[in-house]
Design an enzyme around this catalytic site. Structure first.
Site, short mmCIF file in Angstrom:
data_model
loop_
_atom_site.label_atom_id
_atom_site.label_comp_id
_atom_site.label_asym_id
_atom_site.label_seq_id
_atom_site.Cartn_x
_atom_site.Cartn_y
_atom_site.Cartn_z
N ASP A 116 3.10 -13.01 7.43
CA ASP A 116 2.24 -13.28 6.27
C ASP A 116 1.36 -14.51 6.41
O ASP A 116 0.63 -14.86 5.48
CB ASP A 116 3.12 -13.40 5.02
N ASP A 181 1.13 -3.88 4.51
CA ASP A 181 0.60 -5.17 4.07
C ASP A 181 -0.04 -5.94 5.23
O ASP A 181 -0.95 -6.74 5.05
CB ASP A 181 1.72 -6.05 3.49
N1 GLY Z 1 3.34 -8.45 0.98
C1 GLY Z 1 4.40 -8.31 0.09
C2 GLY Z 1 4.07 -7.56 -1.13
O1 GLY Z 1 3.03 -6.93 -1.23
O2 GLY Z 1 4.89 -7.57 -2.02
#
Ligand code: GLY
Length: 400
Positions: A116, A181
């Site tokens: 992330d 994601d």
């Molecule tokens: N990237 C984590 C979410 O979308 O909750």
């Protein structure tokens, strides 16, 4: 490299267009900016009075604000929103705060234990570099891209999202889990190549996007949440969910990450396959019988308790931001009308909180993760971030 330079020109044009300083021209944008400024003034006053740097993510059931440490996956969104407020208002107060909150994340550039970092450094430092031309931010962006690149698994052609031996993920038996994601993190890599001239980041991003396109979508172009690969052979081991209703369901935020992710891939590469993919995802979302009339999706398109299921505003705001960008590439395809409709819904009292309520976040009614029992029907900092980004894109389209 020739292709890359051509695309660089395209992306620079887009960035100039996204970063222009037109004044607010219509009341919709003006009213929403005033509301956002009012909420975030309260939010930042609380932080400034604390004498610390606090990073708000959501609220608890008792209404108190949840602040996160800098290694939380959402730590870039609040600094990012402050940059976007600066972009919307040109008030230097927001720039000063944005710099302070952004620079608190400096050591995140070395984070290698999850994917992330693209969200974290992208929303904070990339916006800062774009809006304040701070040359020292470039080093952070490129170092962060190096850290993200350590998670690339060449045999599988993907960036590994989560470690498979830690936390709740360790219970799932995955070897190399990749979540949709992760498409959002590719912006950091594309930008790092643009800033450093090192094309390895660009190549990793393209490979990841291609592998994901091949393995993470169903024939109807809905996306799986998690695809687990064998990192040695590239074989797909499992297609599952972590935050959706079921392995074969369509988790709403996953569809939003997907449409935004492939749109940004087109921005940097000019590869029509990515824009086609975004168009297919758009059709899945907007032709879905379970999409409500106000275009704010339930948290999962296949949630069992529709129409009582919670909505996910974060999916809606992210999708709106993507649609405005798609409109710049395909102005006659109706994307702007859909984005405008989402924005109209989000800015209504059904989703926009009264000033001083909702933990001083702009939007209500997002969902973090229902399977984990976490953050159900709450404000989320990323819902606000993409709402503000969509507002800027809407403003800039109106003034062009
Ligand atoms: N990237 C984590 C979410 O979308 O909750």
């Amino acid at each position: 490299m020739k292709t890359f330079l051509g695309i660089w020109a395209v992306s620079s044009l887009l960035l100039v267009s996204c970063g222009n300083r037109n004044t607010v021209k219509d009341n919709f944008v003006k009213d929403n900016v005033e509301n956002a400024v009012a909420q975030y003034t309260i939010q930042t006053d609380i932080i400034e009075k604390s004498g610390r740097i606090l990073n708000p993510r959501t609220i608890r059931e008792d209404g108190s604000i949840v602040y996160v440490p800098i290694d939380d996956w959402t730590s870039g969104f609040f600094p990012g929103s402050i940059w976007l407020l600066y972009e919307l208002t040109q008030d230097s107060k927001w720039k000063t705060l944005a710099e302070k909150y952004t620079e608190d994340l400096d050591s995140v550039k070395y984070l290698k234990w999850h994917h992330d970092i693209g969200f974290m450094i992208g929303c904070s430092y990339l916006n800062g570099y774009r809006l304040a031309q701070k040359s020292d931010y470039k080093e952070v962006i490129v170092e962060a891209a190096r850290s993200l690149s350590t998670r690339f698994r060449p045999a599988a052609g993907v960036i590994q999202s989560w470690d498979s031996d830690k936390g709740w993920q360790a219970q799932r038996g995955w070897k190399c889990p990749v979540i949709i994601d992760n498409m959002m993190n590719l912006e950091l890599l594309f930008e790092a190549t643009r800033l450093s001239g090192d094309s390895s980041f660009y190549q990793i991003a393209v490979k990841h996007a291609d592998t994901t396109m091949k393995h993470a979508f169903r024939p109807d172009y809905s996306t799986y949440h998690v695809v687990d690969y064998d990192p040695e052979t590239g074989e797909v081991r499992k297609r599952q969910t972590a935050q959706g209703y079921a392995d074969e369901s369509a988790w709403a935020r996953g569809q939003a990450w997907a449409i935004y992710g492939y749109t940004l891939c087109y921005r940097y590469t000019g590869d029509e396959r990515y824009l086609d993919q975004a168009q297919h995802i758009d059709k899945f979302i907007f032709n879905h019988p379970n999409l409500p009339a106000d275009l704010v999706p339930y948290w999962d398109f296949n949630a069992p308790d529709i129409p009582k299921a919670p909505r996910d505003v974060s999916a809606a705001s992210c999708t709106a931001a993507a649609l405005y960008e798609m409109h710049t590439y395909l102005p006659d395809a109706g994307y702007k009308a859909k984005a405008d409709k989402i924005m109209e819904s989000l800015s209504s009292p059904a989703y926009t909180a009264k000033v001083g309520e909702n933990g001083n976040f702009i939007l209500m009614h997002s969902v973090g993760s229902i399977p984990h029992g976490a953050e159900i029907d709450v404000p989320l900092n990323y819902a606000d971030y993409y709402f503000l980004e969509a507002l800027i894109r809407k403003r800039d389209l109106a003034s062009n």
